[in-house]
Design a protein around this motif. Structure first.
Motif, short mmCIF file in Angstrom:
data_model
loop_
_atom_site.label_atom_id
_atom_site.label_comp_id
_atom_site.label_asym_id
_atom_site.label_seq_id
_atom_site.Cartn_x
_atom_site.Cartn_y
_atom_site.Cartn_z
N ILE A 152 -3.45 -0.09 -28.57
CA ILE A 152 -2.93 -0.64 -27.30
C ILE A 152 -3.97 -0.40 -26.22
CG2 ILE A 152 -1.66 1.50 -26.73
CD1 ILE A 152 0.48 -0.35 -25.40
N GLY A 153 -4.11 -1.35 -25.31
CA GLY A 153 -5.06 -1.18 -24.21
C GLY A 153 -4.59 -0.06 -23.29
N ARG A 154 -5.53 0.72 -22.82
CA ARG A 154 -5.17 1.81 -21.90
C ARG A 154 -4.49 1.28 -20.64
NH1 ARG A 154 -6.53 7.25 -20.67
NH2 ARG A 154 -6.85 6.94 -18.45
N HIS A 155 -5.02 0.15 -20.13
CA HIS A 155 -4.41 -0.47 -18.96
C HIS A 155 -2.93 -0.77 -19.21
CE1 HIS A 155 -8.37 -1.63 -17.22
NE2 HIS A 155 -7.67 -1.43 -16.12
N LYS A 156 -2.70 -1.42 -20.35
CA LYS A 156 -1.35 -1.85 -20.67
C LYS A 156 -0.42 -0.64 -20.82
CE LYS A 156 1.63 -4.87 -21.37
NZ LYS A 156 1.97 -5.81 -20.30
N LEU A 157 -0.90 0.36 -21.55
CA LEU A 157 -0.10 1.57 -21.76
C LEU A 157 0.30 2.19 -20.42
CD1 LEU A 157 1.03 3.78 -23.68
CD2 LEU A 157 -1.21 4.89 -23.56
N LEU A 158 -0.70 2.31 -19.53
CA LEU A 158 -0.41 2.94 -18.23
C LEU A 158 0.52 2.08 -17.39
CD1 LEU A 158 -3.88 4.52 -17.36
CD2 LEU A 158 -1.87 5.59 -18.39
N ASP A 159 0.35 0.75 -17.46
CA ASP A 159 1.27 -0.14 -16.72
C ASP A 159 2.71 0.06 -17.19
OD1 ASP A 159 -0.76 -1.20 -15.35
OD2 ASP A 159 -0.79 -3.15 -16.35
N ILE A 160 2.87 0.10 -18.53
CA ILE A 160 4.23 0.26 -19.08
C ILE A 160 4.83 1.58 -18.63
CG2 ILE A 160 5.49 0.68 -21.25
CD1 ILE A 160 3.55 -1.35 -22.58
N LEU A 161 4.06 2.65 -18.75
CA LEU A 161 4.59 3.97 -18.40
C LEU A 161 4.88 4.07 -16.90
CD1 LEU A 161 2.36 6.32 -20.64
CD2 LEU A 161 4.68 5.46 -21.10
N ALA A 162 3.99 3.51 -16.07
CA ALA A 162 4.20 3.59 -14.61
C ALA A 162 5.45 2.79 -14.22
CB ALA A 162 2.97 3.07 -13.87
N GLU A 163 5.60 1.62 -14.81
CA GLU A 163 6.76 0.80 -14.46
C GLU A 163 8.07 1.50 -14.88
OE1 GLU A 163 6.25 -3.34 -15.64
OE2 GLU A 163 8.45 -3.46 -15.72
N ARG A 164 8.02 2.05 -16.08
CA ARG A 164 9.23 2.73 -16.57
C ARG A 164 9.54 3.97 -15.71
NH1 ARG A 164 14.13 2.93 -18.10
NH2 ARG A 164 14.65 4.57 -19.60
N ALA A 165 8.50 4.72 -15.34
CA ALA A 165 8.71 5.92 -14.51
C ALA A 165 9.35 5.50 -13.19
CB ALA A 165 7.39 6.64 -14.28
N ARG A 166 8.81 4.46 -12.58
CA ARG A 166 9.36 3.98 -11.30
C ARG A 166 10.82 3.58 -11.43
NH1 ARG A 166 4.88 0.93 -10.26
NH2 ARG A 166 3.46 1.84 -8.74
N SER A 167 11.12 2.90 -12.55
CA SER A 167 12.50 2.42 -12.72
C SER A 167 13.48 3.59 -12.86
CB SER A 167 12.61 1.50 -13.94
OG SER A 167 12.60 2.27 -15.13
N LEU A 168 12.96 4.75 -13.22
CA LEU A 168 13.82 5.93 -13.35
C LEU A 168 13.85 6.76 -12.05
CD1 LEU A 168 12.72 7.00 -16.95
CD2 LEU A 168 15.00 6.22 -16.30
N GLY A 169 13.10 6.27 -11.05
CA GLY A 169 13.15 6.95 -9.75
C GLY A 169 11.96 7.88 -9.48
N VAL A 170 10.92 7.80 -10.31
CA VAL A 170 9.73 8.62 -10.06
C VAL A 170 8.90 7.93 -8.97
CG1 VAL A 170 7.57 9.48 -11.09
CG2 VAL A 170 9.69 9.46 -12.44
#
Ligand SMILES: Cc1cc2nc3c(=O)[nH]c(=O)nc-3n(C[C@H](O)[C@H](O)[C@H](O)COP(=O)(O)OP(=O)(O)OC[C@H]3O[C@@H](n4cnc5c(N)ncnc54)[C@H](O)[C@@H]3O)c2cc1C
Length: 401
Positions: free
Chosen positions: A96-114
Motif C-alpha cells: 500500500i502507498g504510504r500516502h494512501k495509508l496515512l490518508d486512511i488513518l488520518a480520516e478515520r482518526a478524525r471521524s472518531l474525534g481525534v
C-alpha cells in the motif's frame, strides 16, 4: 485522558484510532510537522496476519486499507545473464502507498474525534504540559527522545550498504528481485506494486560498488539514468522516480538500526520508529509501529496507573519484537554478504535468499546449509517450506550460462 501524539505517521495515527475506539472520551491531538498529504517514501509491504489484526480491531480502517492495497503471491528473482526463477502461489503479500495509508488513518482518526494539527512541529514535550500522556511517534530521528537521550539510551548500528528508496511507473505483478553484476560489484533492487500507477523499487549495493559506479557523485537525474540502464531488464522502459536532496544530489542512505534502553520517561512514551527500527529488507517497520500502538493501548487500559502501564508496555513489547529485530539483522547481513551466495546455482541462491533471516546460515558454508535443508529432518520448518515450493512450484528456471 488527555493525550498528545507527536508525529502523524502510522504509529501515532493508529494509536489515536484504537484509543478512541476503546474509550471515546479520551481527548487526543496528533501534531504533525508536515502539511497534510506530504510524506516520504513509496509503498510499504505487509502480510495477511497484520491485515487480519487491523480488520478485527477497527474494521473501518482495516477494510479501507485492504481495499487500497495490491496483492501478490509470486516472487521473481533475476540474476543477470544467469537465471530467472519464479515461485508462484506462495504466501500472499500486500503493498500500500504510504500516502494512501496515512490518508486512511488520518480520516478515520478524525471521524472518531481525534484532532490532527498539521504543520505543527513539537520540539519539547514541555510544550504539551497539559497532556496526561505524550506519545512520541516522531520517527527514527525523534527530537523528543533525543532531548532525553541519557535516559532513553538510543543506540544506532549503521548498516554497511547504501540504499535508495525509489518509485517507478512499472507495475510489478510479482515481488521482484534483480541482482545485476557490474565491473564494480553487485547492485540489486527489489520492486513491488502498491497502487494502480506505481511500484516501489529499493536499490542497494556495497559502498565500493556505489563509489565505483559514481553514484556517490552523480546528481539525482544522472544517478537515476544509470540505475534505469542497470535495471532495464525489469523496468521495461519505465522510469525510476526519486526524491532529490535540496542541493540536487541523490538521496542515498545507510540504514540505521535503532534500539533504546528505555521506552518511557514520566508521561512520555516512544512508539514506532522512535523506539526501534528494523532493516527494510524484512518489510516490517510499519507493521511493528502499528503493533506498538496496539500494545500501548492495551497496557493503558489494563486497570493500572500510568507508570506501571508504561512499564508493562515497554517490557512486553520489547520482548515481542525481539525475533523480528533478529530476523532483520540477519537479513541485512545476508545482503552485505551477497558475494557468498550470488554465484550458487540459481535455485540454491534463491532458497538461501528466502532463508536470509536464519541465524545459522552466516556460520555454515552455503552449499552445506542448502544440502542440510534437503536431507535433515531437523532443519528449520521454514526451510522445508521453501524446499517444498521449489520442489513443486518453480515455474521457470534457466540454468547458468
Ligand atoms: C527503504 C525503506 C523501505 C521500507 N519498507 C517497508 C515495508 O515494505 N513495510 C513496512 O512495514 N515498513 C517499511 N519501512 C519502514 C516504515 O517506513 C517505518 O517503520 C514506519 O513508517 C514507522 O512509522 P512511524 O509512525 O513510527 O514513523 P514515521 O512513519 O517516520 O512517522 C513519523 C512522523 O513524525 C513526524 N515528525 C517528526 N518529528 C516531528 C516533530 N518534532 N513534530 C511533529 N511531527 C514530527 C514526521 O514528519 C513523520 O510524519 C521501510 C523503511 C525504509 C527506509
Amino acid at each position: 485522558m488527555k493525550v498528545a501524539c507527536v508525529g502523524g505517521g502510522p504509529a501515532s495515527l493508529y494509536f489515536s484510532i484504537i484509543m478512541k475506539r476503546v474509550d471515546p472520551s479520551h481527548d487526543i491531538t496528533v501534531y504533525e510537522r508536515n502539511p497534510a498529504g506530504s510524506t516520504y517514501g513509496w509503498g510499504v509491504t505487509y502480510w495477511d496476519e497484520l491485515l487480519q489484526t487491523l480488520q478485527a480491531l477497527d474494521p473501518e480502517s482495516g477494510s479501507a486499507i485492504s481495499e487500497s492495497s495490491v496483492r501478490w503471491d509470486s516472487w521473481v528473482v533475476h540474476v543477470r545473464d544467469r537465471a530467472t526463477v519464479m515461485v508462484e502461489h506462495g504466501e500472499e503479500g500486500f503493498g500500500i502507498g504510504r500516502h494512501k495509508l496515512l490518508d486512511i488513518l488520518a480520516e478515520r482518526a478524525r471521524s472518531l474525534g481525534v484532532r490532527i494539527e498539521f504543520e505543527r512541529e513539537i520540539t519539547d514535550a514541555g510544550e504539551l504540559a497539559d497532556a496526561d500522556l505524550v506519545v512520541a511517534g516522531d520517527g527514527v530521528n525523534s527530537v523528543l527522545r533525543e532531548r532525553h537521550a541519557g535516559h532513553f539510551g538510543p543506540e544506532f548500528k549503521v548498516g554497511r550498504n547504501t540504499y535508495t528508496w525509489l518509485g517507478t511507473t512499472k507495475i510489478f505483478e510479482s515481488f521482484t528481485f534483480a541482482f545485476v553484476e557490474t565491473e564494480h560489484g553487485w547492485i540489486w533492487c527489489y520492486g513491488y506494486g502498491f497502487g494502480k500507477d506505481h511500484s516501489t523499487c529499493v536499490v542497494e549495493c556495497s559502498p565500493a560498488t556505489w563509489r565505483g559506479l559514481g553514484l556517490d557523485r552523480a546528481n539525482q537525474a544522472d544517478g537515476l539514468a544509470l540505475l534505469e540502464k542497470l535495471f532495464a531488464d525489469i523496468l521495461d522502459g519505465h522510469p525510476l522516480i526519486g526524491r532529490a536532496n535540496p542541493d540536487g544530489s541523490a538521496h542515498w542512505l545507510n540504514f540505521r538500526t535503532l534500539t533504546n534502553r528505555s521506552w518511557y520517561r514520566d508521561n512520555l512514551v516512544l512508539i514506532g520508529d522512535a523506539a526501534h527500527t528494523t532493516h527494510y529488507s524484512i518489510g516490517a517497520g510499519t507493521a511493528l509501529a502499528l503493533g506498538d500502538a496496539i500494545f500501548l493501548v492495551n497496557a493503558l487500559h489494563g486497570g493500572t496507573p500510568l507508570q506501571p502501564a508504561l512499564a508493562r508496555y515497554e517490557r512486553e513489547r520489547k520482548s515481542e519484537i525481539r525475533s523480528a529485530q533478529k530476523a532483520a539483522r540477519y537479513s541485512a547481513q545476508w545482503y552485505e554478504s551477497l558475494p557468498r551466495y550470488v554465484n550458487l546455482p540459481p535455485e540454491q541462491m534463491f532458497t538461501l535468499l528466502f532463508q536470509r533471516r536464519s541465524r545459522l546460515l552466516p556460520h555454515v558454508p552455503p552449499r552445506l546449509y542448502y544440502r542440510m535443508g534437503q536431507t535433515s529432518e531437523h532443519a528449520s520448518e521454514s526451510l522445508h517450506k521453501v524446499k517444498h515450493w521449489l520442489g513443486s512450484k518453480v515455474s521457470r528456471s534457466t540454468p547458468p550460462g
